[in-house]
Design a protein around this motif. Structure first.
Motif, PDB file in Angstrom:
ATOM      1  N   GLY A 181    -100.058   9.333 -13.444  1.00  0.00           N
ATOM      2  CA  GLY A 181     -99.675   8.569 -14.640  1.00  0.00           C
ATOM      3  C   GLY A 181     -98.171   8.383 -14.813  1.00  0.00           C
ATOM      4  O   GLY A 181     -97.712   8.058 -15.907  1.00  0.00           O
ATOM      5  N   LYS A 182     -97.390   8.541 -13.731  1.00  0.00           N
ATOM      6  CA  LYS A 182     -95.943   8.338 -13.870  1.00  0.00           C
ATOM      7  C   LYS A 182     -95.595   6.846 -13.849  1.00  0.00           C
ATOM      8  O   LYS A 182     -94.540   6.444 -14.305  1.00  0.00           O
ATOM      9  N   MET A 183     -96.441   6.053 -13.239  1.00  0.00           N
ATOM     10  CA  MET A 183     -96.251   4.597 -13.263  1.00  0.00           C
ATOM     11  C   MET A 183     -97.627   3.965 -13.092  1.00  0.00           C
ATOM     12  O   MET A 183     -98.560   4.614 -12.603  1.00  0.00           O
ATOM     13  N   ASP A 184     -97.756   2.696 -13.527  1.00  0.00           N
ATOM     14  CA  ASP A 184     -99.063   2.071 -13.334  1.00  0.00           C
ATOM     15  C   ASP A 184     -99.076   1.325 -11.993  1.00  0.00           C
ATOM     16  O   ASP A 184     -98.069   1.309 -11.272  1.00  0.00           O
ATOM     17  N   LEU A 185    -100.227   0.712 -11.686  1.00  0.00           N
ATOM     18  CA  LEU A 185    -100.381   0.133 -10.355  1.00  0.00           C
ATOM     19  C   LEU A 185     -99.420  -1.029 -10.112  1.00  0.00           C
ATOM     20  O   LEU A 185     -98.868  -1.172  -9.016  1.00  0.00           O
ATOM     21  N   SER A 186     -99.180  -1.842 -11.133  1.00  0.00           N
ATOM     22  CA  SER A 186     -98.282  -2.992 -10.933  1.00  0.00           C
ATOM     23  C   SER A 186     -96.858  -2.496 -10.666  1.00  0.00           C
ATOM     24  O   SER A 186     -96.113  -3.101  -9.892  1.00  0.00           O
ATOM     25  N   GLN A 187     -96.479  -1.392 -11.267  1.00  0.00           N
ATOM     26  CA  GLN A 187     -95.137  -0.838 -11.015  1.00  0.00           C
ATOM     27  C   GLN A 187     -95.059  -0.253  -9.600  1.00  0.00           C
ATOM     28  O   GLN A 187     -94.059  -0.418  -8.908  1.00  0.00           O
ATOM     29  N   ALA A 188     -96.133   0.432  -9.201  1.00  0.00           N
ATOM     30  CA  ALA A 188     -96.142   1.001  -7.849  1.00  0.00           C
ATOM     31  C   ALA A 188     -96.048  -0.115  -6.808  1.00  0.00           C
ATOM     32  O   ALA A 188     -95.340   0.009  -5.805  1.00  0.00           O
ATOM     33  N   GLU A 189     -96.742  -1.225  -7.058  1.00  0.00           N
ATOM     34  CA  GLU A 189     -96.681  -2.357  -6.117  1.00  0.00           C
ATOM     35  C   GLU A 189     -95.264  -2.932  -6.081  1.00  0.00           C
ATOM     36  O   GLU A 189     -94.802  -3.402  -5.045  1.00  0.00           O
ATOM     37  N   ALA A 190     -94.567  -2.877  -7.228  1.00  0.00           N
ATOM     38  CA  ALA A 190     -93.189  -3.393  -7.279  1.00  0.00           C
ATOM     39  C   ALA A 190     -92.253  -2.518  -6.438  1.00  0.00           C
ATOM     40  O   ALA A 190     -91.278  -3.011  -5.877  1.00  0.00           O
ATOM     41  N   VAL A 191     -92.560  -1.214  -6.340  1.00  0.00           N
ATOM     42  CA  VAL A 191     -91.692  -0.295  -5.575  1.00  0.00           C
ATOM     43  C   VAL A 191     -91.573  -0.788  -4.131  1.00  0.00           C
ATOM     44  O   VAL A 191     -90.466  -0.968  -3.610  1.00  0.00           O
ATOM     45  N   ILE A 192     -92.715  -1.038  -3.494  1.00  0.00           N
ATOM     46  CA  ILE A 192     -92.671  -1.425  -2.083  1.00  0.00           C
ATOM     47  C   ILE A 192     -92.023  -2.798  -1.912  1.00  0.00           C
ATOM     48  O   ILE A 192     -91.279  -3.046  -0.970  1.00  0.00           O
ATOM     49  N   ASN A 193     -92.278  -3.690  -2.886  1.00  0.00           N
ATOM     50  CA  ASN A 193     -91.667  -5.017  -2.793  1.00  0.00           C
ATOM     51  C   ASN A 193     -90.164  -4.961  -2.994  1.00  0.00           C
ATOM     52  O   ASN A 193     -89.417  -5.712  -2.366  1.00  0.00           O
ATOM     53  N   LEU A 194     -89.711  -4.065  -3.865  1.00  0.00           N
ATOM     54  CA  LEU A 194     -88.263  -3.918  -4.083  1.00  0.00           C
ATOM     55  C   LEU A 194     -87.596  -3.403  -2.799  1.00  0.00           C
ATOM     56  O   LEU A 194     -86.532  -3.855  -2.403  1.00  0.00           O
ATOM     57  N   ILE A 195     -88.278  -2.474  -2.143  1.00  0.00           N
ATOM     58  CA  ILE A 195     -87.732  -1.945  -0.883  1.00  0.00           C
ATOM     59  C   ILE A 195     -87.649  -3.066   0.166  1.00  0.00           C
ATOM     60  O   ILE A 195     -86.695  -3.155   0.918  1.00  0.00           O
ATOM     61  N   ASN A 196     -88.648  -3.946   0.170  1.00  0.00           N
ATOM     62  CA  ASN A 196     -88.679  -5.014   1.182  1.00  0.00           C
ATOM     63  C   ASN A 196     -87.916  -6.276   0.786  1.00  0.00           C
ATOM     64  O   ASN A 196     -87.825  -7.216   1.576  1.00  0.00           O
ATOM     65  N   ALA A 197     -87.380  -6.323  -0.437  1.00  0.00           N
ATOM     66  CA  ALA A 197     -86.732  -7.556  -0.928  1.00  0.00           C
ATOM     67  C   ALA A 197     -85.565  -7.964  -0.025  1.00  0.00           C
ATOM     68  O   ALA A 197     -84.774  -7.122   0.395  1.00  0.00           O
ATOM     69  N   LYS A 198     -85.489  -9.272   0.255  1.00  0.00           N
ATOM     70  CA  LYS A 198     -84.440  -9.752   1.167  1.00  0.00           C
ATOM     71  C   LYS A 198     -83.458 -10.694   0.486  1.00  0.00           C
ATOM     72  O   LYS A 198     -82.448 -11.061   1.073  1.00  0.00           O
ATOM     73  N   THR A 199     -83.766 -11.139  -0.715  1.00  0.00           N
ATOM     74  CA  THR A 199     -82.812 -11.993  -1.434  1.00  0.00           C
ATOM     75  C   THR A 199     -82.546 -11.384  -2.801  1.00  0.00           C
ATOM     76  O   THR A 199     -83.322 -10.550  -3.278  1.00  0.00           O
ATOM     77  N   LYS A 200     -81.437 -11.835  -3.424  1.00  0.00           N
ATOM     78  CA  LYS A 200     -81.067 -11.323  -4.749  1.00  0.00           C
ATOM     79  C   LYS A 200     -82.170 -11.613  -5.760  1.00  0.00           C
ATOM     80  O   LYS A 200     -82.527 -10.765  -6.572  1.00  0.00           O
ATOM     81  N   THR A 201     -82.701 -12.834  -5.710  1.00  0.00           N
ATOM     82  CA  THR A 201     -83.731 -13.225  -6.674  1.00  0.00           C
ATOM     83  C   THR A 201     -84.934 -12.308  -6.554  1.00  0.00           C
ATOM     84  O   THR A 201     -85.458 -11.816  -7.553  1.00  0.00           O
ATOM     85  N   GLU A 202     -85.352 -12.085  -5.301  1.00  0.00           N
ATOM     86  CA  GLU A 202     -86.501 -11.220  -5.054  1.00  0.00           C
ATOM     87  C   GLU A 202     -86.250  -9.829  -5.648  1.00  0.00           C
ATOM     88  O   GLU A 202     -87.103  -9.261  -6.341  1.00  0.00           O
ATOM     89  N   ALA A 203     -85.064  -9.302  -5.386  1.00  0.00           N
ATOM     90  CA  ALA A 203     -84.738  -7.955  -5.869  1.00  0.00           C
ATOM     91  C   ALA A 203     -84.796  -7.899  -7.396  1.00  0.00           C
ATOM     92  O   ALA A 203     -85.320  -6.941  -7.969  1.00  0.00           O
ATOM     93  N   ARG A 204     -84.262  -8.957  -8.070  1.00  0.00           N
ATOM     94  CA  ARG A 204     -84.277  -8.958  -9.550  1.00  0.00           C
ATOM     95  C   ARG A 204     -85.717  -8.989 -10.067  1.00  0.00           C
ATOM     96  O   ARG A 204     -86.079  -8.264 -10.977  1.00  0.00           O
ATOM     97  N   VAL A 205     -86.537  -9.853  -9.450  1.00  0.00           N
ATOM     98  CA  VAL A 205     -87.927  -9.983  -9.902  1.00  0.00           C
ATOM     99  C   VAL A 205     -88.642  -8.634  -9.804  1.00  0.00           C
ATOM    100  O   VAL A 205     -89.335  -8.205 -10.723  1.00  0.00           O
TER     101      VAL A 205
END
Ligand SMILES: Nc1nc2c(ncn2[C@@H]2O[C@H](COP(=O)(O)OP(=O)(O)OP(=O)(O)O)[C@@H](O)[C@H]2O)c(=O)[nH]1
Ligand SMILES: [Mg+2]
Length: 458
Positions: free
Chosen positions: A118-142
């Protein structure tokens, strides 16, 4: 629930200043105490200096931090060893941790535990991996916004509104004899319409979200020899495709990922379209025509030295009628008078073809205009990436769509004057699908699938 204590290297395994070995689980501190000697006291939420020993052999001087459950990333006791960032010393330190009682973590297991605790919900956990893989500034902000919970908050609010409505309906169905405010169908209809609009607006951001994450799929098409491969090379900044003055040079599709500003283009350079008896070229032409239908943007290229014929106009009209996005380039302007472009323009305008730009790929003329046009076409809806909720995940989009379907069913039932408890069944289903986005009622299989995509040590 007793779970094993896991460990993994949390940083990239290459020579660097430091490496971090992460340990999570109830034995974290016990394992550290076996291998770490310090003059300081390792208390919760602190980081202390000391030495790592394999029995009496010194391995490294390090910093160790300790986060006590539940106030840690995973919600469990976590210790992190910051050792020197050499690959050998990092591997040896991890091995030592494993020998002393930890098991090697699966990819994404730290984040999976954070979700399960319960430290984060599933949508936040999915954002973790996407943030790590982000390749543009826009992607990282989203993704930093998603990690901060902008999807979670919106979904929770939508569910609360639906659950409030359900409660209201159920009270009036179960206790009709009490003097509760009666359920007015018009009121339910209004509320449902409202929620359907809200969710549909979120779904509409997916197109932009997909482009932010995966890039714009672009096909360069046109007759042979007009300069399609030359354009690909110009945009890619190197000689990716073969260019010759022989028509029919490109046979198969040549693909390249190119950044313009903060937009990623996945460009496909295709075989020039013409009637041909050559079997290989014929297959290439068929592929070009197929590609044209699959992309987000078609760059249709002419050479100013050729003329527009019926076949070009037919293809362009098809693109326009299908509502596909396109830009028309008149290339090789260095070889002709400007008036030739006017002739092209006139003919294209007569056929309702827009977005026509004169270029000379060889002289680098008009290329900036082309890049600006692409950005203009794809930034039209002016989404504020820094603050607005943008759906990037196909799983989220599908669940939002399902919830709208069920809300529409509920709406239909109430409009047909069917009993209100039937309406409430559909609203419950809609709420259940919304819940799956943030991980409520989600199956173990779905959870496992999501975390499998993570990297080791996260
Ligand atoms: N004068 C002039 N020549 C150009 C320009 N762009 C490309 N060319 C030349 O046109 C010829 C064909 O270029 P390509 O890029 O291979 O053309 P293509 O459309 O990919 O051709 P296919 O692969 O056969 O369909 C080459 O000789 C290029 O150097 C331009 O802006 N001006
Ligand atoms: Mg070519």
């Amino acid at each position: 629930m007793s779970t094993s204590t896991i460990a993994a290297i949390g940083t990239a395994l290459s020579n660097s200043g430091i490496s971090i070995i992460r340990i999570s689980g109830e034995d974290s501190l016990k394992i550290i105490n076996k291998i770490f000697k310090t003059k300081a006291t390792l208390s919760p939420n602190s980081i202390v200096f000391g030495k790592i020993y394999d029995k009496d052999k010194l391995l490294d001087t390090v910093l160790v931090s300790y986060f006590k459950a539940p106030r840690s990333y995973t919600g469990e006791d976590i210790c992190e060893i910051n050792c020197h960032g050499g690959t050998q010393i990092t591997k040896e330190t991890l091995e030592l941790v494993l020998e002393n009682g930890a098991v090697l973590a699966e990819p994404g297991e730290f984040s999976k535990r954070a979700f399960l605790n319960g430290k984060m919900d599933l949508s936040q956990a999915e954002a973790v991996i996407n943030l790590i893989n982000a390749k543009t500034k826009t992607e990282a902000r989203v993704f930093s916004n998603q990690l901060d919970g902008n999807i979670s908050k919106k979904i929770k609010k939508l569910r609360e509104d639906l659950i409030y409505l359900l409660a209201h309906i159920e009270v009036s169905v179960d206790y009709p004899e009490y003097d509760y405010e009666e359920v007015v169908p018009e009121h339910v209809i209004d509320l449902l319409n409202n929620k359907i609009d809200e969710i549909t607006n979120i779904i509409d951001t997916y197109e932009q979200g997909r482009i932010i994450q995966n890039g714009i799929n672009v096909a360069i098409v046109g007759k042979p020899n007009v300069g399609k491969s030359s354009l690909l090379n110009k945009l890619a900044n190197y000689e990716k495709a073969i260019v010759t003055d022989i028509p029919g040079t490109t046979r198969d599709i040549v693909e390249e990922r190119v950044n313009i500003g903060d937009v990623v283009l996945n460009i496909s350079d295709t075989a020039g379209i013409r009637d041909t008896e050559d079997i290989v070229e014929k297959i290439g032409v068929e592929k070009s025509l197929k590609k044209l239908e699959e992309v987000d943007l078609v760059i249709y290229m002419f050479s100013a030295l050729d003329e527009i014929d019926e076949k070009d106009l037919k293809l362009l009209s098809r693109i326009e009628n299908k509502g596909l996005k396109y830009i028309v380039l008149i290339n090789k302007m260095d070889k002709v008078e400007k008036s030739i472009f006017d002739t092209f323009m006139k003919q294209l305008e007569q056929n309702d073809i827009k977005n026509v730009i004169p270029v000379s790929v060889i002289n680098d003329e008009g290329i900036e205009k082309l890049k600006n046009k692409i950005q203009e076409i794809f930034n039209k809806n002016d989404l504020d990436y820094e603050h607005e909720l943008i759906v990037t995940n196909a799983r989220h989009k599908d669940l939002l769509k399902k919830s709208v379907e069920f809300l529409n069913q509920a709406l239909q039932e109430i409009k047909n004057n069917n009993p209100i408890d039937i309406v409430s069944i559909y609203i419950k289903d809609a709420s259940k699908y919304l819940g799956e986005i943030i991980g409520a009622d989600v199956s173990v299989d779905v959870v496992n699938k999501i975390f499998e995509k993570f990297c080791l040590g996260k």
